[in-house]
Write a protein that holds these residues in place. Structure first.
Motif, PDB file in Angstrom:
ATOM      1  N   ARG A 304       0.747  -1.225   0.063  1.00 24.85           N
ATOM      2  CA  ARG A 304      -0.241   0.182  -0.021  1.00 24.85           C
ATOM      3  C   ARG A 304       0.826   1.175  -0.001  1.00 24.85           C
ATOM      4  O   ARG A 304       0.687   2.096  -0.542  1.00 24.85           O
ATOM      5  N   SER A 305       2.047   1.222   0.738  1.00 26.18           N
ATOM      6  CA  SER A 305       2.763   2.413   0.987  1.00 26.18           C
ATOM      7  C   SER A 305       3.346   2.689  -0.535  1.00 26.18           C
ATOM      8  O   SER A 305       3.826   3.784  -0.923  1.00 26.18           O
ATOM      9  N   LYS A 306       4.081   1.457  -1.202  1.00 25.88           N
ATOM     10  CA  LYS A 306       4.570   1.587  -2.520  1.00 25.88           C
ATOM     11  C   LYS A 306       3.548   2.317  -3.478  1.00 25.88           C
ATOM     12  O   LYS A 306       3.673   3.161  -3.975  1.00 25.88           O
ATOM     13  N   GLU A 307       2.207   1.955  -3.304  1.00 28.95           N
ATOM     14  CA  GLU A 307       1.122   2.303  -4.248  1.00 28.95           C
ATOM     15  C   GLU A 307       0.904   3.838  -4.107  1.00 28.95           C
ATOM     16  O   GLU A 307       1.008   4.348  -4.866  1.00 28.95           O
ATOM     17  N   LEU A 308       1.009   4.219  -2.961  1.00 31.68           N
ATOM     18  CA  LEU A 308       0.632   5.778  -2.497  1.00 31.68           C
ATOM     19  C   LEU A 308       1.863   6.538  -3.149  1.00 31.68           C
ATOM     20  O   LEU A 308       1.728   7.353  -3.683  1.00 31.68           O
ATOM     21  N   LEU A 309       3.132   6.061  -3.049  1.00 30.43           N
ATOM     22  CA  LEU A 309       4.426   6.790  -3.383  1.00 30.43           C
ATOM     23  C   LEU A 309       4.500   6.806  -4.889  1.00 30.43           C
ATOM     24  O   LEU A 309       4.536   7.723  -5.444  1.00 30.43           O
ATOM     25  N   GLU A 310       3.820   5.864  -5.676  1.00 33.73           N
ATOM     26  CA  GLU A 310       3.957   5.769  -7.156  1.00 33.73           C
ATOM     27  C   GLU A 310       2.824   6.820  -7.682  1.00 33.73           C
ATOM     28  O   GLU A 310       2.934   7.521  -8.466  1.00 33.73           O
ATOM     29  N   GLU A 311       1.778   6.619  -6.820  1.00 33.38           N
ATOM     30  CA  GLU A 311       0.774   7.918  -7.386  1.00 33.38           C
ATOM     31  C   GLU A 311       1.164   9.361  -6.992  1.00 33.38           C
ATOM     32  O   GLU A 311       0.741  10.121  -7.763  1.00 33.38           O
ATOM     33  N   PHE A 312       1.820   9.301  -5.854  1.00 32.34           N
ATOM     34  CA  PHE A 312       2.429  10.767  -5.516  1.00 32.34           C
ATOM     35  C   PHE A 312       3.431  11.074  -6.506  1.00 32.34           C
ATOM     36  O   PHE A 312       3.506  12.296  -6.967  1.00 32.34           O
ATOM     37  N   ALA A 313       4.284  10.257  -6.945  1.00 32.24           N
ATOM     38  CA  ALA A 313       5.209  10.433  -8.121  1.00 32.24           C
ATOM     39  C   ALA A 313       4.577  10.981  -9.413  1.00 32.24           C
ATOM     40  O   ALA A 313       4.997  11.811 -10.226  1.00 32.24           O
ATOM     41  N   GLU A 314       3.384  10.291  -9.590  1.00 34.77           N
ATOM     42  CA  GLU A 314       2.571  10.746 -10.906  1.00 34.77           C
ATOM     43  C   GLU A 314       2.105  11.981 -10.873  1.00 34.77           C
ATOM     44  O   GLU A 314       1.925  12.715 -11.964  1.00 34.77           O
ATOM     45  N   LEU A 315       1.537  12.394  -9.612  1.00 30.33           N
ATOM     46  CA  LEU A 315       0.782  13.608  -9.218  1.00 30.33           C
ATOM     47  C   LEU A 315       2.128  14.873  -9.222  1.00 30.33           C
ATOM     48  O   LEU A 315       1.795  15.867  -9.442  1.00 30.33           O
ATOM     49  N   ASN A 316       3.231  14.472  -8.680  1.00 32.43           N
ATOM     50  CA  ASN A 316       4.393  15.205  -8.581  1.00 32.43           C
ATOM     51  C   ASN A 316       5.468  14.969  -9.366  1.00 32.43           C
ATOM     52  O   ASN A 316       6.623  14.341  -8.832  1.00 32.43           O
ATOM     53  N   PRO A 317       5.553  15.025 -10.895  1.00 31.51           N
ATOM     54  CA  PRO A 317       6.660  14.503 -11.770  1.00 31.51           C
ATOM     55  C   PRO A 317       7.860  15.558 -11.251  1.00 31.51           C
ATOM     56  O   PRO A 317       7.897  16.808 -11.970  1.00 31.51           O
ATOM     57  N   LEU A 318       8.910  15.230 -10.742  1.00 30.80           N
ATOM     58  CA  LEU A 318       9.949  15.862 -10.260  1.00 30.80           C
ATOM     59  C   LEU A 318      11.219  15.317 -10.588  1.00 30.80           C
ATOM     60  O   LEU A 318      11.386  14.211 -10.456  1.00 30.80           O
ATOM     61  N   THR A 319      12.241  15.846 -11.243  1.00 33.51           N
ATOM     62  CA  THR A 319      13.225  15.439 -11.846  1.00 33.51           C
ATOM     63  C   THR A 319      14.631  16.397 -11.285  1.00 33.51           C
ATOM     64  O   THR A 319      15.020  17.433 -11.858  1.00 33.51           O
ATOM     65  N   PRO A 320      14.864  16.258 -10.048  1.00 32.34           N
ATOM     66  CA  PRO A 320      15.759  16.956  -9.186  1.00 32.34           C
ATOM     67  C   PRO A 320      17.195  17.314  -9.886  1.00 32.34           C
ATOM     68  O   PRO A 320      17.958  18.297  -9.554  1.00 32.34           O
ATOM     69  N   ARG A 321      17.482  16.119 -10.758  1.00 33.12           N
ATOM     70  CA  ARG A 321      18.719  16.409 -11.529  1.00 33.12           C
ATOM     71  C   ARG A 321      18.899  17.036 -12.648  1.00 33.12           C
ATOM     72  O   ARG A 321      19.826  17.156 -13.403  1.00 33.12           O
ATOM     73  N   ALA A 322      17.640  17.480 -13.071  1.00 30.43           N
ATOM     74  CA  ALA A 322      17.566  18.259 -14.576  1.00 30.43           C
ATOM     75  C   ALA A 322      18.418  19.534 -14.364  1.00 30.43           C
ATOM     76  O   ALA A 322      18.142  20.290 -13.519  1.00 30.43           O
ATOM     77  N   GLY A 323      19.161  19.773 -15.615  1.00 29.24           N
ATOM     78  CA  GLY A 323      20.007  20.977 -15.750  1.00 29.24           C
ATOM     79  C   GLY A 323      21.448  20.751 -14.892  1.00 29.24           C
ATOM     80  O   GLY A 323      22.159  21.917 -15.014  1.00 29.24           O
TER      81      GLY A 323
END
Length: 325
Positions: A304-323
């Motif tokens: 369940r925790s993995k599912e929530l984190l995957e959903e969070f990643a879809e809602l917040n597409p963040l690439t901290p290494r960009a640029g």
């Protein structure tokens, strides 16, 4: 027997300064003086040879002649032999008596200003009046300060930072002794504390020496120091860092304090608590306490925790290494 080189006798180079020559002779004289090495013919010879060498090298004019003419320097005056037309006597400024042992006048060697205090020259090695004194002087040995002692102590980080007392155990004359040492506020690793009068006893009524304590600051479980500032790592959860919250932070002297962790704080962020660092011993101003945020990621997530984190990643597409590269 060929005459030894005066520079070799004193153990100095030919370009040695007058001060280096004086110190070299003083060391040899202290170690080999007849009052220090009684019944030691070899030491007496070393002392006599050093005195002869210093009588020449310690005098600017004599040294110039010695450097120019070598072992025969004393037979020349203004580039000519003093014996030319003058017989074979010991004239011409020869400081040594012909036909006998070298006769060195210590007053000439050490400045020529009246009576010479051998206790002062040779560091008080004559002791309590038992050694020989200059003829007709009759002066009592001067008081000498006792030797300084040194030791290393390890002080807790907290005590070094805020000050306090440190109990020290010593052995004096085979007996244990306890001292309470005052640790100044903010003392740093490697600094020295001087305890006056806690060293070796003085001589001839002189004061005791001092005790010099080199301070080693023990590491702290979580504090570390940078100048007057203090750093502490504070772990937070990923949700605390993302959403923001109040976190508890330890301080040096104010216990646990609460500070705000702003929403969206990244791992490695440095938050400041002003004036919570180490006090300056002279100005009284204090450094700061810096809180270094360390985000702790949970391990062993359930489904369940993995599912929530995957959903969070879809809602917040963040690439901290960009640029970055």
């Amino acid at each position: 027997m060929p005459q030894q080189d005066y520079y070799q006798i004193l153990g100095v180079s030919r370009d040695a300064t007058a001060e280096q020559i004086r110190k070299a002779f003083k060391k040899i004289a202290r170690e080999n003086h007849p009052d220090a090495k009684k019944d030691d013919p070899a030491a007496a010879e070393r002392f006599k040879a050093a005195a002869e060498a210093y009588d020449v090298l310690g005098d600017e004019e004599k040294r110039k002649k010695y450097d120019q003419f070598g072992a025969n320097w004393k037979h020349f005056k203004d580039g000519q032999s003093p014996y030319a037309g003058g017989g074979s006597g010991g004239g011409g400024g020869n400081p040594f008596r012909s036909g006998g042992p070298v006769d060195v006048d210590l007053r000439d060697i050490f400045g020529g200003q009246g009576a010479v205090d051998l206790e002062e020259i040779f560091g008080g090695m004559f002791g309590g009046g038992g050694g020989r004194r200059s003829a007709g002087r009759g002066r009592a040995p001067r008081p000498q300060k006792g030797e300084d002692l040194s030791a290393t102590i390890q002080v807790p980080f907290q005590t070094a930072a805020v000050g306090g007392n440190y109990d020290l155990s010593l052995q004096r004359n085979g007996k244990p002794e306890e001292l309470s040492v005052k640790i100044p506020v903010g003392i740093e690793d490697g600094q020295t504390i001087r305890l006056g009068g806690q060293g070796e006893p003085g001589h001839q009524g002189g004061p005791a020496g001092d005790l010099l304590l080199t301070v080693q600051v023990a590491p702290h479980p979580y504090f570390r120091r940078e100048g007057r500032n203090v750093l502490v790592d504070v772990p937070v959860s990923m949700t605390e860092a993302a959403l923001g919250t109040k976190i508890d932070v330890p301080t040096l002297s104010d216990g646990i304090v609460s500070m705000t962790l702003p929403a969206g704080t990244s791992s490695g962020a440095k938050l400041r608590l002003k004036g919570k660092g180490i006090e300056h011993p002279k100005s009284g101003t204090r450094g700061d306490l810096f809180v270094l945020i360390k985000i702790v990621v949970p391990k062993g997530l359930d489904a369940r925790s993995k599912e929530l984190l995957e959903e969070f990643a879809e809602l917040n597409p963040l690439t901290p290494r960009a640029g970055l590269w």
